[in-house]
Scaffold this motif. Sequence first.
Motif, PDB file in Angstrom:
ATOM      1  N   MET A   1       0.696  -1.354  -0.286  1.00 48.67           N
ATOM      2  CA  MET A   1       0.256  -0.274  -0.246  1.00 48.67           C
ATOM      3  C   MET A   1       1.101   1.447  -0.010  1.00 48.67           C
ATOM      4  O   MET A   1       1.749   1.572   1.023  1.00 48.67           O
ATOM      5  N   PRO A   2       0.882   2.171  -0.743  1.00 47.18           N
ATOM      6  CA  PRO A   2       1.838   3.632  -1.295  1.00 47.18           C
ATOM      7  C   PRO A   2       1.010   3.841   0.175  1.00 47.18           C
ATOM      8  O   PRO A   2      -0.082   4.042   1.238  1.00 47.18           O
ATOM      9  N   LEU A   3       2.785   5.087   0.661  1.00 48.26           N
ATOM     10  CA  LEU A   3       2.570   5.745   2.287  1.00 48.26           C
ATOM     11  C   LEU A   3       1.281   6.248   2.659  1.00 48.26           C
ATOM     12  O   LEU A   3       0.267   6.867   3.069  1.00 48.26           O
ATOM     13  N   THR A   4       1.054   7.934   0.955  1.00 51.23           N
ATOM     14  CA  THR A   4      -0.355   8.258   0.947  1.00 51.23           C
ATOM     15  C   THR A   4      -1.333   7.492   1.341  1.00 51.23           C
ATOM     16  O   THR A   4      -2.033   8.489   2.232  1.00 51.23           O
ATOM     17  N   LEU A   5      -1.947   6.791   0.920  1.00 58.96           N
ATOM     18  CA  LEU A   5      -3.118   5.650   1.061  1.00 58.96           C
ATOM     19  C   LEU A   5      -2.667   5.694   2.395  1.00 58.96           C
ATOM     20  O   LEU A   5      -3.832   5.099   3.474  1.00 58.96           O
ATOM     21  N   GLN A   6      -1.714   4.532   3.160  1.00 57.87           N
ATOM     22  CA  GLN A   6      -1.298   4.139   4.190  1.00 57.87           C
ATOM     23  C   GLN A   6      -1.821   5.547   5.349  1.00 57.87           C
ATOM     24  O   GLN A   6      -2.567   5.366   6.226  1.00 57.87           O
ATOM     25  N   ARG A   7      -1.325   6.667   5.141  1.00 55.91           N
ATOM     26  CA  ARG A   7      -1.770   7.703   5.761  1.00 55.91           C
ATOM     27  C   ARG A   7      -2.937   8.490   6.127  1.00 55.91           C
ATOM     28  O   ARG A   7      -3.287   8.894   7.115  1.00 55.91           O
ATOM     29  N   ASN A   8      -3.722   7.652   4.850  1.00 49.75           N
ATOM     30  CA  ASN A   8      -4.943   8.518   4.607  1.00 49.75           C
ATOM     31  C   ASN A   8      -5.952   7.083   5.913  1.00 49.75           C
ATOM     32  O   ASN A   8      -6.896   7.920   6.287  1.00 49.75           O
ATOM     33  N   VAL A   9      -6.106   6.191   5.188  1.00 45.59           N
ATOM     34  CA  VAL A   9      -6.574   5.348   5.933  1.00 45.59           C
ATOM     35  C   VAL A   9      -5.813   5.597   7.948  1.00 45.59           C
ATOM     36  O   VAL A   9      -6.977   5.684   8.573  1.00 45.59           O
ATOM     37  N   ILE A  10      -4.581   5.622   7.673  1.00 41.41           N
ATOM     38  CA  ILE A  10      -4.760   6.292   9.512  1.00 41.41           C
ATOM     39  C   ILE A  10      -5.823   7.215  10.358  1.00 41.41           C
ATOM     40  O   ILE A  10      -6.131   7.570  10.871  1.00 41.41           O
ATOM     41  N   LEU A  11      -5.754   8.448   9.047  1.00 44.21           N
ATOM     42  CA  LEU A  11      -5.822   9.277   9.249  1.00 44.21           C
ATOM     43  C   LEU A  11      -7.608   8.980   9.636  1.00 44.21           C
ATOM     44  O   LEU A  11      -7.928  10.292  10.237  1.00 44.21           O
ATOM     45  N   ALA A  12      -7.996   9.166   8.510  1.00 47.62           N
ATOM     46  CA  ALA A  12      -9.296   8.519   8.610  1.00 47.62           C
ATOM     47  C   ALA A  12     -10.203   7.856  10.180  1.00 47.62           C
ATOM     48  O   ALA A  12     -10.733   7.759  10.545  1.00 47.62           O
ATOM     49  N   LEU A  13      -9.285   6.986  10.333  1.00 47.24           N
ATOM     50  CA  LEU A  13      -9.363   5.866  11.518  1.00 47.24           C
ATOM     51  C   LEU A  13      -8.937   6.911  12.605  1.00 47.24           C
ATOM     52  O   LEU A  13     -10.429   6.562  13.907  1.00 47.24           O
TER      53      LEU A  13
ATOM     54  N   MET B   1       1.720  14.373  15.193  1.00 47.96           N
ATOM     55  CA  MET B   1       2.419  13.381  15.618  1.00 47.96           C
ATOM     56  C   MET B   1       2.217  11.245  15.338  1.00 47.96           C
ATOM     57  O   MET B   1       3.799  11.542  14.872  1.00 47.96           O
ATOM     58  N   ILE B   2       1.406  11.132  14.732  1.00 45.45           N
ATOM     59  CA  ILE B   2       1.071   9.761  15.195  1.00 45.45           C
ATOM     60  C   ILE B   2       1.725   9.666  13.379  1.00 45.45           C
ATOM     61  O   ILE B   2       1.831   8.931  13.278  1.00 45.45           O
ATOM     62  N   LEU B   3       1.000  10.202  12.703  1.00 49.77           N
ATOM     63  CA  LEU B   3       1.376   9.940  11.088  1.00 49.77           C
ATOM     64  C   LEU B   3       2.920  10.553  11.073  1.00 49.77           C
ATOM     65  O   LEU B   3       3.379   9.926   9.853  1.00 49.77           O
ATOM     66  N   THR B   4       3.210  11.428  11.883  1.00 52.77           N
ATOM     67  CA  THR B   4       4.866  11.278  11.251  1.00 52.77           C
ATOM     68  C   THR B   4       5.631  10.554  11.904  1.00 52.77           C
ATOM     69  O   THR B   4       6.322   9.335  11.109  1.00 52.77           O
ATOM     70  N   PHE B   5       4.556   9.414  13.090  1.00 53.55           N
ATOM     71  CA  PHE B   5       5.799   8.292  13.353  1.00 53.55           C
ATOM     72  C   PHE B   5       5.620   7.318  12.657  1.00 53.55           C
ATOM     73  O   PHE B   5       6.218   6.252  12.445  1.00 53.55           O
ATOM     74  N   HIS B   6       4.176   6.919  11.992  1.00 54.88           N
ATOM     75  CA  HIS B   6       4.046   5.837  11.076  1.00 54.88           C
ATOM     76  C   HIS B   6       4.958   6.248   9.543  1.00 54.88           C
ATOM     77  O   HIS B   6       5.220   5.108   9.096  1.00 54.88           O
ATOM     78  N   GLN B   7       5.674   7.444   9.512  1.00 53.21           N
ATOM     79  CA  GLN B   7       5.980   8.130   8.221  1.00 53.21           C
ATOM     80  C   GLN B   7       7.995   7.255   8.169  1.00 53.21           C
ATOM     81  O   GLN B   7       8.215   6.407   6.963  1.00 53.21           O
ATOM     82  N   VAL B   8       7.966   7.692   9.621  1.00 58.75           N
ATOM     83  CA  VAL B   8       9.312   7.331   9.224  1.00 58.75           C
ATOM     84  C   VAL B   8       9.359   5.491  10.004  1.00 58.75           C
ATOM     85  O   VAL B   8      10.554   5.340   9.440  1.00 58.75           O
ATOM     86  N   GLN B   9       8.257   5.251  10.527  1.00 61.79           N
ATOM     87  CA  GLN B   9       8.254   3.134  10.307  1.00 61.79           C
ATOM     88  C   GLN B   9       8.370   2.815   9.631  1.00 61.79           C
ATOM     89  O   GLN B   9       9.048   2.091   8.785  1.00 61.79           O
ATOM     90  N   SER B  10       7.281   3.343   8.325  1.00 62.78           N
ATOM     91  CA  SER B  10       7.568   3.073   6.949  1.00 62.78           C
ATOM     92  C   SER B  10       9.014   3.028   6.204  1.00 62.78           C
ATOM     93  O   SER B  10       9.371   2.251   5.195  1.00 62.78           O
TER      94      SER B  10
END
Length: 267
Positions: free
Chosen positions: A1-13, A70-79
Amino acid sequence: MPLTLQRNVILALLIAAAAVAWWALLTWQQTGMDPGMRMDSPTMGMTAALFLAVWLIMMIAMMFPAAAPMILTFHQVQSGKRGRGQAFVSTWVFVAGYMLVWTATGVLAFAGAAGAEMLAGRAGLSAATAARIGGALLMVAGAYQLSPLKDLCLAKCRSPIGFILTSWRDGRLGAVRMGLRHGLFCLGCCWLLFAALFPLGIMNVAAMAVVTLLVFAEKTFPYGERIAKVSGVALLLYGTVVLVFPQVLPTFQPTDAMMPMDTMIMN
C-alpha cells in the motif's frame, strides 16, 4: 500500500474514532445518564470505573485530532524503516503508549475529584463559595496558558519532526516510550484546560467542544502560541467574573435547588 494511502487510512481511523467517541458521549448524556447524577459534582456521582471509562472516551474525542500529526509522522518514519528492510513497529503501539498517559491521568483526576467532594462535604461549602473556588481554578488555568512551561510543552507538541529527531527509540518498547513521552508533553500543554472542565461541568458538551478546538488550534494552527495566550487572558477574565458573580458558572446551583424536594416542601 502506498505511503500516502496508508497515512489517509490512519487519519480516517483517528477521525472515525474521535467521531464515535463524540457520538457516545452525546448519546450517553441524552439517554444513558442516571437522573440522580449531579452536574455540579466533580465526579457527578460516578463510580471510579465509570468515570475512567468516560474519561478515556473524552480523551479519544478531544485529543486524537490534535495528536494526528505526530501519529502520522511516526508512521511515516516507520514506513521508511520498513522500506529499507529494517524492523517495523505498528503505529498503534505508539498510540497505546500515548493513551497510557491519559489513562493514568484519568485515575488521578478521579482521585482528585473524589477528594475535593469529600473536603467540600466536610467543610459545608455554600454553592457560591464552591463556584468561587471553581473561578479561582479557571484563573489558575489561564495563568498557566501564559507560563513558560506551557510554551515549552507546546513547542514540543507543535513540532513532530523535532520530537522524532530528539526522542526516537527503536523497537516496540521504544515506540511505547515515545508514546508516553509525547503524551506527557500533551499533558503538559493541556492538563489545566481539562481541570477547568470540572467547574464548567465534566460533561458540559459546549465546554468540551471549546477545549477540543482550542487544543487543536494551539497545536496545528500557524499562530497557535498566540491562540494559547489569548485563551489564557480569556480564562483569567472569566475566572475573575465568577469570583464576583458566582452564578455565571454553568455548574452553579442555588442552595434551594440542591435540597431534596421533600425538604423544600417541609420548609
